[in-house]
Design a protein around this motif. Structure first.
Motif, PDB file in Angstrom:
ATOM      1  N   LEU A  31      33.705  79.082 -61.095  1.00 16.57           N
ATOM      2  CA  LEU A  31      33.034  79.710 -62.228  1.00 16.57           C
ATOM      3  C   LEU A  31      34.054  80.506 -63.036  1.00 16.57           C
ATOM      4  CD1 LEU A  31      30.457  80.514 -63.779  1.00 16.57           C
ATOM      5  CD2 LEU A  31      30.151  82.371 -62.121  1.00 16.57           C
ATOM      6  N   GLN A  32      34.189  80.132 -64.292  1.00 20.58           N
ATOM      7  CA  GLN A  32      35.159  80.775 -65.174  1.00 20.58           C
ATOM      8  C   GLN A  32      34.418  81.459 -66.317  1.00 20.58           C
ATOM      9  OE1 GLN A  32      39.457  79.551 -67.223  1.00 20.58           O
ATOM     10  NE2 GLN A  32      38.090  77.948 -66.531  1.00 20.58           N
ATOM     11  N   LEU A  33      34.716  82.745 -66.539  1.00 20.45           N
ATOM     12  CA  LEU A  33      34.062  83.519 -67.582  1.00 20.45           C
ATOM     13  C   LEU A  33      35.060  83.845 -68.688  1.00 20.45           C
ATOM     14  CD1 LEU A  33      32.199  86.147 -65.334  1.00 20.45           C
ATOM     15  CD2 LEU A  33      31.465  83.838 -65.943  1.00 20.45           C
ATOM     16  N   GLY A  34      34.683  83.557 -69.939  1.00 21.95           N
ATOM     17  CA  GLY A  34      35.542  83.861 -71.082  1.00 21.95           C
ATOM     18  C   GLY A  34      34.886  84.891 -71.984  1.00 21.95           C
ATOM     19  N   LEU A  35      35.570  86.029 -72.217  1.00 22.77           N
ATOM     20  CA  LEU A  35      35.032  87.125 -73.016  1.00 22.77           C
ATOM     21  C   LEU A  35      35.702  87.184 -74.380  1.00 22.77           C
ATOM     22  CD1 LEU A  35      34.984  89.959 -70.309  1.00 22.77           C
ATOM     23  CD2 LEU A  35      33.101  88.438 -70.982  1.00 22.77           C
ATOM     24  N   ASP A  36      34.902  87.284 -75.431  1.00 22.51           N
ATOM     25  CA  ASP A  36      35.377  87.350 -76.810  1.00 22.51           C
ATOM     26  C   ASP A  36      35.951  88.736 -77.111  1.00 22.51           C
ATOM     27  OD1 ASP A  36      35.729  87.260 -79.552  1.00 22.51           O
ATOM     28  OD2 ASP A  36      33.621  86.888 -80.025  1.00 22.51           O
ATOM     29  N   ILE A  77      38.242  85.162 -64.682  1.00 24.30           N
ATOM     30  CA  ILE A  77      37.776  85.777 -65.923  1.00 24.30           C
ATOM     31  C   ILE A  77      38.954  85.906 -66.888  1.00 24.30           C
ATOM     32  CG2 ILE A  77      36.647  87.795 -66.958  1.00 24.30           C
ATOM     33  CD1 ILE A  77      35.530  88.406 -64.130  1.00 24.30           C
ATOM     34  N   PHE A  78      38.722  85.533 -68.158  1.00 26.86           N
ATOM     35  CA  PHE A  78      39.769  85.699 -69.165  1.00 26.86           C
ATOM     36  C   PHE A  78      39.169  86.215 -70.470  1.00 26.86           C
ATOM     37  CE2 PHE A  78      38.220  81.424 -70.006  1.00 26.86           C
ATOM     38  CZ  PHE A  78      38.306  81.264 -71.383  1.00 26.86           C
ATOM     39  N   GLU A  79      40.030  86.825 -71.288  1.00 30.98           N
ATOM     40  CA  GLU A  79      39.670  87.245 -72.633  1.00 30.98           C
ATOM     41  C   GLU A  79      40.255  86.243 -73.632  1.00 30.98           C
ATOM     42  OE1 GLU A  79      41.275  91.164 -73.064  1.00 30.98           O
ATOM     43  OE2 GLU A  79      39.778  92.091 -71.761  1.00 30.98           O
ATOM     44  N   TRP A  80      39.572  86.070 -74.750  1.00 27.89           N
ATOM     45  CA  TRP A  80      40.067  85.129 -75.749  1.00 27.89           C
ATOM     46  C   TRP A  80      39.797  85.672 -77.159  1.00 27.89           C
ATOM     47  CZ3 TRP A  80      36.758  82.943 -79.348  1.00 27.89           C
ATOM     48  CH2 TRP A  80      35.383  83.062 -79.065  1.00 27.89           C
ATOM     49  N   SER A  81      40.656  85.259 -78.089  1.00 27.42           N
ATOM     50  CA  SER A  81      40.441  85.582 -79.506  1.00 27.42           C
ATOM     51  C   SER A  81      41.109  84.509 -80.363  1.00 27.42           C
ATOM     52  CB  SER A  81      40.944  86.988 -79.839  1.00 27.42           C
ATOM     53  OG  SER A  81      42.297  87.163 -79.490  1.00 27.42           O
ATOM     54  N   GLY A  82      42.368  84.741 -80.817  1.00 23.99           N
ATOM     55  CA  GLY A  82      43.052  83.792 -81.682  1.00 23.99           C
ATOM     56  C   GLY A  82      43.565  82.567 -80.943  1.00 23.99           C
ATOM     57  N   ALA A 129      40.533  77.139 -71.161  1.00 24.93           N
ATOM     58  CA  ALA A 129      39.724  77.121 -69.949  1.00 24.93           C
ATOM     59  C   ALA A 129      39.842  75.791 -69.212  1.00 24.93           C
ATOM     60  CB  ALA A 129      38.265  77.411 -70.293  1.00 24.93           C
ATOM     61  N   ALA A 130      39.878  74.693 -69.966  1.00 27.93           N
ATOM     62  CA  ALA A 130      40.007  73.382 -69.319  1.00 27.93           C
ATOM     63  C   ALA A 130      41.286  73.291 -68.507  1.00 27.93           C
ATOM     64  CB  ALA A 130      39.961  72.272 -70.379  1.00 27.93           C
ATOM     65  N   THR A 131      42.389  73.806 -69.043  1.00 29.85           N
ATOM     66  CA  THR A 131      43.648  73.763 -68.292  1.00 29.85           C
ATOM     67  C   THR A 131      43.597  74.698 -67.091  1.00 29.85           C
ATOM     68  OG1 THR A 131      44.698  75.482 -69.660  1.00 29.85           O
ATOM     69  CG2 THR A 131      44.930  73.204 -70.394  1.00 29.85           C
ATOM     70  N   SER A 147      31.367  83.575 -73.780  1.00 30.46           N
ATOM     71  CA  SER A 147      30.536  84.445 -74.607  1.00 30.46           C
ATOM     72  C   SER A 147      31.249  84.779 -75.904  1.00 30.46           C
ATOM     73  CB  SER A 147      30.197  85.735 -73.845  1.00 30.46           C
ATOM     74  OG  SER A 147      31.375  86.433 -73.467  1.00 30.46           O
ATOM     75  N   GLY A 148      30.465  85.080 -76.934  1.00 25.72           N
ATOM     76  CA  GLY A 148      31.056  85.430 -78.215  1.00 25.72           C
ATOM     77  C   GLY A 148      30.012  85.822 -79.234  1.00 25.72           C
ATOM     78  N   ASP A 149      30.476  86.476 -80.317  1.00 23.61           N
ATOM     79  CA  ASP A 149      29.553  86.923 -81.360  1.00 23.61           C
ATOM     80  C   ASP A 149      29.831  86.276 -82.707  1.00 23.61           C
ATOM     81  OD1 ASP A 149      31.850  88.185 -82.242  1.00 23.61           O
ATOM     82  OD2 ASP A 149      31.013  90.204 -82.252  1.00 23.61           O
ATOM     83  N   GLY A 150      30.667  85.228 -82.719  1.00 26.12           N
ATOM     84  CA  GLY A 150      30.967  84.584 -83.991  1.00 26.12           C
ATOM     85  C   GLY A 150      31.309  83.117 -83.838  1.00 26.12           C
TER      86      GLY A 150
END
Length: 236
Positions: A31-36, A77-82, A129-131, A147-150
């Motif tokens: 289970l991998q979680l990505g936070l915006d 768990i990871f954070e992501w943006s650009g 995330a795939a890698t 997850s994300g807001d945009g």
């Protein structure tokens, strides 16, 4: 890392159900979680996300779902943006005990935001995330929880990520963080979720993030009982 085709899942379920010792040791879910953490998320909203995720991980219902299934869960768990702004805050960790979950929750709650001034490169986050799944323990199922807001506004879109990265056997669920309308929920449903049993959980705003994350984690973890092809209904 090998992925289980959907058609092989039932056979795997029968195999492990017939072998209790193997089922106890076999990782049932990566289970991998990505936070915006893009520019649309201010510092107060970032804290609501980090603290909300930590609280959701320690919710008794979620804890029970992590620990009482057939085999452990591997969590990352990871954070992501650009486009090139993805930062792993929790590397792949097997969750076997309440102490394991507590340690992860404490690290999430104390995390320092990696970036804050970049756009929303959702396609790149999916590719990242795939890698990352290649480095996960061998598990029966793989789920990405993003997850994300945009909407995507930088780099290639989600559809291109699914065309060019290996998502074979991976379910991608979404947590859409709303505002004045439910447009972001509709976007996640149309463009982001992917794979067997995929769904979108909706948070009214960042204040609602903790409860939405709790609902989503419970639903994802309950769905990973052998033989279930889709998420079960939530408990009251």
């Amino acid at each position: 890392m090998a992925h289980l085709p959907l058609g092989a899942m039932a056979a795997a379920a029968c195999l492990f159900a017939a072998s209790p010792g193997a089922a106890q040791d076999q990782c049932r879910l990566a289970l991998q979680l990505g936070l915006d953490v893009s520019a649309s998320v201010d510092q107060a909203e970032y804290r609501l996300q980090a603290d909300g995720l930590a609280a959701a991980l320690l919710d008794p219902v979620v804890t029970e779902a992590f620990l009482n299934g057939p085999g452990p869960v591997a969590l990352s768990i990871f954070e992501w943006s650009g486009r090139f702004q993805q930062e792993v805050i929790i590397d792949w960790t097997l969750i076997r005990t309440e102490a394991d979950l507590l340690a992860v929750a404490e690290r999430v709650a104390s995390a320092t935001r990696g970036s804050q001034d970049f756009p929303t490169a959702l396609g790149y986050a999916l590719g990242f995330a795939a890698t990352r799944f290649r480095e996960a323990p061998v598990c029966l199922f793989q789920t990405l929880d993003i997850s994300g807001d945009g909407q995507n506004n930088d780099g290639f879109p989600p559809v291109a990520a699914y065309e060019h990265f290996d998502f074979n056997g991976v379910t991608v669920n979404g947590l859409a963080i709303g505002g004045a309308s439910r447009e972001i929920e509709e976007y996640y449903a149309a463009e982001v979720i992917h794979g067997p049993g995929a769904f979108v959980e909706y948070a009214l705003n960042h204040d609602d993030f903790a409860e939405a994350m709790r609902r989503k984690l419970e639903r994802e973890l309950r769905a990973m009982i052998f033989g279930e092809a889709s998420p079960p209904p939530l408990s009251p």
